[in-house]
Design an enzyme around this catalytic site. Sequence first.
Site, mmCIF file in Angstrom:
data_model
loop_
_atom_site.group_PDB
_atom_site.id
_atom_site.type_symbol
_atom_site.label_atom_id
_atom_site.label_comp_id
_atom_site.label_asym_id
_atom_site.label_seq_id
_atom_site.Cartn_x
_atom_site.Cartn_y
_atom_site.Cartn_z
ATOM 1 N N SER A 146 -31.660 27.386 12.772
ATOM 2 C CA SER A 146 -32.125 26.894 11.483
ATOM 3 C C SER A 146 -32.652 25.482 11.672
ATOM 4 C CB SER A 146 -30.975 26.888 10.473
ATOM 5 O OG SER A 146 -31.311 26.179 9.295
ATOM 6 N N TYR A 159 -22.389 25.804 7.693
ATOM 7 C CA TYR A 159 -23.666 26.379 8.119
ATOM 8 C C TYR A 159 -24.343 25.479 9.142
ATOM 9 C CZ TYR A 159 -28.371 28.413 7.656
ATOM 10 O OH TYR A 159 -29.590 29.004 7.896
#
Length: 258
Positions: A146, A159
């Site tokens: 990401s 995350y």
Amino acid sequence: MNRDYFQLKNKVCVITGAASGIGLATAQLLAEVGSKVVLLDINEKNGKEVEADLNNQGRSARFIKCDVTKSADCQHVQELLEKEYGSVDVLFNNAGIIRRKSVVELEENDWDLVIDVSLKGVYLLSKYLIPLMAAAGGGSIINTGSGWGLKGGDQAAAYCAAKAGVVNLTKAMAIDHGPQNIRVNCICPGDTDTPLCRDEAKQLNLNEDIFLISSGADRPLARIGKPQDIANGVLFLASELASWVTGTELVVDGGGLA
């Protein structure tokens, strides 16, 4: 240009999180260029629908229910693939989950879930499928990182930690398995219109459409990503065009990190 570079005819391509979002778009694209796609997901209903849809189009698709956080499930996938296909050519470790909370707000079980799905899942499935890939002479592994694996983000502590782990795990795997002719790379999407991204809006008590529009507004390309945008990057990393690319991150984010 030799268009065969983009063909993955009869290559066995395993995709996690394949029942929706980026995984689904990638499964459709890889099947379109001739792959035998193996769809892994915990969502059996959606996974079987994707399997049926692709097979009805004349593609080759096989759904296997798999929880990537469970060693037994990943080993079962290995056994089925060895029996039915004999090898694995491409592994797209894409399954992930997000909880939009700071470390203070985050419950321990949510921390564990995000780390287990997004990071441990990469480790477990790779552990069991790399031997098949190596025995067949090599292949390509693509892990989903990401933009927030390369920089910090707000209210997403677990995350960010998981995706940063994926980025560096990718490098370690590339070093370890390069001698087996296995390339390992990381694709780092920016905000993309997927069920995961829409769930973020719900977690933050925001309107989904407004959240998606605002997520793309300040990017140089002025839009949020589409799952197909990320699938195109996966195809490149899986193909012979990336034959000397390993241990790196491909950022696909409309210029957000720039």
